[in-house]
Design a protein around this motif. Structure first.
Motif, PDB file in Angstrom:
ATOM      1  N   ARG A   1       0.804  -1.223   0.000  1.00 35.07           N
ATOM      2  CA  ARG A   1       0.000   0.000   0.000  1.00 35.07           C
ATOM      3  C   ARG A   1       0.839   1.278   0.000  1.00 35.07           C
ATOM      4  N   ALA A   2       2.162   1.179   0.117  1.00 37.65           N
ATOM      5  CA  ALA A   2       2.987   2.380   0.145  1.00 37.65           C
ATOM      6  C   ALA A   2       4.261   2.156  -0.643  1.00 37.65           C
ATOM      7  N   PRO A   3       4.726   3.152  -1.408  1.00 36.15           N
ATOM      8  CA  PRO A   3       6.007   3.027  -2.088  1.00 36.15           C
ATOM      9  C   PRO A   3       7.140   2.885  -1.069  1.00 36.15           C
ATOM     10  N   PHE A   4       8.233   2.375  -1.529  1.00 33.63           N
ATOM     11  CA  PHE A   4       9.416   2.207  -0.694  1.00 33.63           C
ATOM     12  C   PHE A   4      10.580   2.913  -1.371  1.00 33.63           C
ATOM     13  N   VAL A   5      11.170   3.900  -0.688  1.00 29.84           N
ATOM     14  CA  VAL A   5      12.232   4.730  -1.249  1.00 29.84           C
ATOM     15  C   VAL A   5      13.516   4.495  -0.459  1.00 29.84           C
ATOM     16  N   LEU A   6      14.603   4.228  -1.170  1.00 30.78           N
ATOM     17  CA  LEU A   6      15.917   4.156  -0.553  1.00 30.78           C
ATOM     18  C   LEU A   6      16.629   5.471  -0.824  1.00 30.78           C
ATOM     19  N   VAL A   7      16.956   6.197   0.222  1.00 27.85           N
ATOM     20  CA  VAL A   7      17.673   7.467   0.114  1.00 27.85           C
ATOM     21  C   VAL A   7      19.159   7.203   0.335  1.00 27.85           C
ATOM     22  N   ALA A   8      20.008   7.713  -0.547  1.00 26.37           N
ATOM     23  CA  ALA A   8      21.451   7.514  -0.453  1.00 26.37           C
ATOM     24  C   ALA A   8      22.124   8.861  -0.294  1.00 26.37           C
ATOM     25  N   ALA A   9      22.884   9.016   0.799  1.00 29.50           N
ATOM     26  CA  ALA A   9      23.528  10.301   1.058  1.00 29.50           C
ATOM     27  C   ALA A   9      24.822  10.092   1.822  1.00 29.50           C
ATOM     28  N   GLY A  10      25.842  10.862   1.479  1.00 30.55           N
ATOM     29  CA  GLY A  10      27.110  10.811   2.191  1.00 30.55           C
ATOM     30  C   GLY A  10      26.957  11.298   3.615  1.00 30.55           C
ATOM     31  N   GLY A  11      27.862  10.832   4.489  1.00 32.09           N
ATOM     32  CA  GLY A  11      27.719  11.084   5.912  1.00 32.09           C
ATOM     33  C   GLY A  11      28.192  12.427   6.398  1.00 32.09           C
ATOM     34  N   THR A  12      27.826  13.509   5.717  1.00 42.11           N
ATOM     35  CA  THR A  12      28.080  14.863   6.201  1.00 42.11           C
ATOM     36  C   THR A  12      26.767  15.626   6.196  1.00 42.11           C
TER      37      THR A  12
ATOM     38  N   GLY B   1      25.936  18.431   4.902  1.00 43.94           N
ATOM     39  CA  GLY B   1      25.562  19.016   3.623  1.00 43.94           C
ATOM     40  C   GLY B   1      24.769  18.078   2.743  1.00 43.94           C
ATOM     41  N   HIS B   2      25.042  16.772   2.835  1.00 44.18           N
ATOM     42  CA  HIS B   2      24.289  15.790   2.066  1.00 44.18           C
ATOM     43  C   HIS B   2      23.121  15.219   2.856  1.00 44.18           C
ATOM     44  N   LEU B   3      23.319  15.006   4.152  1.00 49.99           N
ATOM     45  CA  LEU B   3      22.291  14.347   4.953  1.00 49.99           C
ATOM     46  C   LEU B   3      21.110  15.252   5.265  1.00 49.99           C
ATOM     47  N   PHE B   4      21.336  16.558   5.440  1.00 50.51           N
ATOM     48  CA  PHE B   4      20.229  17.429   5.818  1.00 50.51           C
ATOM     49  C   PHE B   4      19.133  17.481   4.750  1.00 50.51           C
ATOM     50  N   PRO B   5      19.470  17.692   3.459  1.00 46.38           N
ATOM     51  CA  PRO B   5      18.385  17.661   2.466  1.00 46.38           C
ATOM     52  C   PRO B   5      17.764  16.274   2.318  1.00 46.38           C
ATOM     53  N   ALA B   6      18.587  15.225   2.499  1.00 48.62           N
ATOM     54  CA  ALA B   6      18.032  13.871   2.467  1.00 48.62           C
ATOM     55  C   ALA B   6      17.061  13.665   3.623  1.00 48.62           C
TER      56      ALA B   6
ATOM     57  N   ALA C   1      20.761   4.665   2.896  1.00 47.71           N
ATOM     58  CA  ALA C   1      22.048   4.042   2.587  1.00 47.71           C
ATOM     59  C   ALA C   1      23.118   5.117   2.689  1.00 47.71           C
ATOM     60  N   THR C   2      24.157   4.867   3.472  1.00 46.33           N
ATOM     61  CA  THR C   2      25.162   5.896   3.710  1.00 46.33           C
ATOM     62  C   THR C   2      26.484   5.237   4.086  1.00 46.33           C
ATOM     63  N   ASP C   3      27.443   6.057   4.532  1.00 43.64           N
ATOM     64  CA  ASP C   3      28.729   5.523   4.964  1.00 43.64           C
ATOM     65  C   ASP C   3      28.847   5.646   6.484  1.00 43.64           C
ATOM     66  N   GLU C   4      29.982   5.241   7.010  1.00 42.50           N
ATOM     67  CA  GLU C   4      30.133   5.161   8.463  1.00 42.50           C
ATOM     68  C   GLU C   4      30.086   6.518   9.153  1.00 42.50           C
ATOM     69  N   ARG C   5      30.365   7.609   8.422  1.00 42.74           N
ATOM     70  CA  ARG C   5      30.355   8.933   9.046  1.00 42.74           C
ATOM     71  C   ARG C   5      28.972   9.340   9.525  1.00 42.74           C
ATOM     72  N   ALA C   6      27.933   8.709   8.970  1.00 43.14           N
ATOM     73  CA  ALA C   6      26.562   9.109   9.307  1.00 43.14           C
ATOM     74  C   ALA C   6      26.134   8.630  10.676  1.00 43.14           C
ATOM     75  N   VAL C   7      26.968   7.840  11.341  1.00 45.17           N
ATOM     76  CA  VAL C   7      26.588   7.336  12.671  1.00 45.17           C
ATOM     77  C   VAL C   7      26.261   8.497  13.604  1.00 45.17           C
ATOM     78  N   HIS C   8      27.014   9.603  13.462  1.00 41.61           N
ATOM     79  CA  HIS C   8      26.789  10.775  14.314  1.00 41.61           C
ATOM     80  C   HIS C   8      25.385  11.340  14.148  1.00 41.61           C
ATOM     81  N   TYR C   9      24.838  11.245  12.911  1.00 35.38           N
ATOM     82  CA  TYR C   9      23.519  11.804  12.626  1.00 35.38           C
ATOM     83  C   TYR C   9      22.405  10.770  12.715  1.00 35.38           C
ATOM     84  N   GLY C  10      22.798   9.491  12.770  1.00 36.05           N
ATOM     85  CA  GLY C  10      21.851   8.395  12.628  1.00 36.05           C
ATOM     86  C   GLY C  10      20.601   8.473  13.467  1.00 36.05           C
ATOM     87  N   PRO C  11      20.696   8.732  14.782  1.00 37.51           N
ATOM     88  CA  PRO C  11      19.490   8.709  15.609  1.00 37.51           C
ATOM     89  C   PRO C  11      18.436   9.721  15.181  1.00 37.51           C
TER      90      PRO C  11
END
Length: 369
Positions: free
Chosen positions: A6-17, A19-24, A41-51
């Motif tokens: 009943r709902a589309p499924f979107v995978l968002v891919a953004a680098g872990g900074t 500048g990329h994560l905020f618009p994502a 989907a991201t890299d290990e740097r996104a752990v800081h923003y993950g929660p």
């Protein structure tokens, strides 16, 4: 009926900074409000923003940034990206998203390239006035491109034909801050100055801004209240300079409420990354922008020029960003509230507060193809 039916499924891919994560993040909020399932989907740097990222699940993929021309370093980068593509191929086979959306940076390459190879619809979002290297590599392979700027330098006719202007999505707290109207400083009143240099701070701001404020006349120094983001190793010397010259200052390595602080500022001094410029425009605050000088594509210069041409900013090349130059600009602006108000209006005229919704519309259109 299950959720995927009943709902589309979107995978968002953004680098872990930021500048990329905020618009994502902003896009993900808009999509989830429409009942769309979102993974990141991201890299290990996104752990800081993950929660704080509004995704059902976060998937860490191997990635590396291509730097310099050293053959060994290039080989290692290519090998890491190749491993990332292989892992992304497997991940996409398991997840089966309806569309993959990339926000630039090399961590975008593995999931977007794997999606293209699998025939999954893809969207790229370009935040700057000059297309970044990773997006340039992917651009001919994707289904659609969204742009923050009405014009992106160096695009071919084929790329322009599949590009839609959406603006740069900003987070909900930026939209909330934009509701605060700009109140220019009154004669003899306080002047709130906000200084930052991107998600990691900038040494040049700690080198120049305290020295510039020290050059101002004492009555003006007494009016100024500074909020400054600085690198950890620069905090003590910035604080010491402000204290020595009797300038009220709050200096820290990170401010989690930066949009609110932008809204409270009479003037901002900062770098000109895409997210910074987008937030300044949506909130509508005058700025002195100092583009990062050594960027390969000079994207920050293009961003700053856009805001300056709208009347919202003064652009100063880093080679000209000296204490004397900044002191002169601050003295002139502090004495001209009408000019500051005009700059605030100019900045707001360049803003795209509905960018997240426009990008969400595009993403869902592509998902249905």
């Amino acid at each position: 009926m299950n959720e995927r039916a009943r709902a589309p499924f979107v995978l968002v891919a953004a680098g872990g900074t930021g500048g990329h994560l905020f618009p994502a993040q902003a896009l993900s909020v808009a999509l989830r409000a429409r009942g769309v399932t979102v993974d990141l989907a991201t890299d290990e740097r996104a752990v800081h923003y993950g929660p704080d990222f509004p995704a059902r699940e976060t998937h860490i993929l191997p990635s590396a940034t291509l730097r310099g021309r050293n053959p060994v370093a290039i080989a290692r980068t290519v090998a890491t990206l190749g491993l990332g593509v292989a892992k992304a191929w497997s991940l996409l086979g398991r997840l089966k998203p309806d569309v993959v959306v990339g926000f630039g940076g090399y961590p975008t390459v593995p999931p977007v390239l794997a999606a293209s190879l699998r025939g999954i619809p893809t969207v790229l979002h370009e935040q700057n006035g000059v297309m970044g290297r990773a997006n340039r590599f992917l651009s001919s392979r994707v289904t659609a491109i969204a742009s923050s700027m009405r014009s992106v330098a160096g695009m071919s006719d084929a790329l322009r034909a599949k590009t839609t202007f959406t603006g740069n999505p900003v987070r909900p707290n930026v939209i909330a801050a934009a509701a605060v109207p700009y109140a220019p400083p009154v004669a003899g009143g306080s002047l709130n100055l906000l200084v930052f240099g991107g998600s990691q701070g900038a040494r040049v701001m700690a080198d120049v801004v305290p020295s510039a404020l020290a050059l101002l006349d004492a009555p003006l120094r007494a009016r100024i209240a500074v909020t400054q983001q600085a690198r950890g190793e620069d905090i003590d010397r910035a604080k010491a300079s402000y204290a020595h010259h009797g300038i009220a200052a709050e200096v820290a390595a990170f401010f989690s409420d930066l949009p609110d602080r932008i809204a409270r500022a009479h003037l901002v001094v900062s770098r000109s990354g895409a997210s910074t410029v987008a937030e300044l425009a949506v909130i509508g605050r005058p700025a002195i922008l100092v583009p990062l000088p050594h960027a390969l594509d000079q994207d920050q210069f293009a961003n700053a020029t856009m805001l300056a041409e709208a009347g919202g900013a003064i652009c100063i090349a880093q080679r000209d960003f000296t204490p004397n130059r900044l002191a002169a600009e601050l003295a002139a602006l502090s004495a001209d509230s009408a000019r500051l108000a005009g700059m605030a209006a100019g900045a707001r005229s360049a803003g795209a507060p509905d960018a997240a919704e426009k990008l969400a519309d595009l993403v869902l259109r592509v998902a249905k193809r």
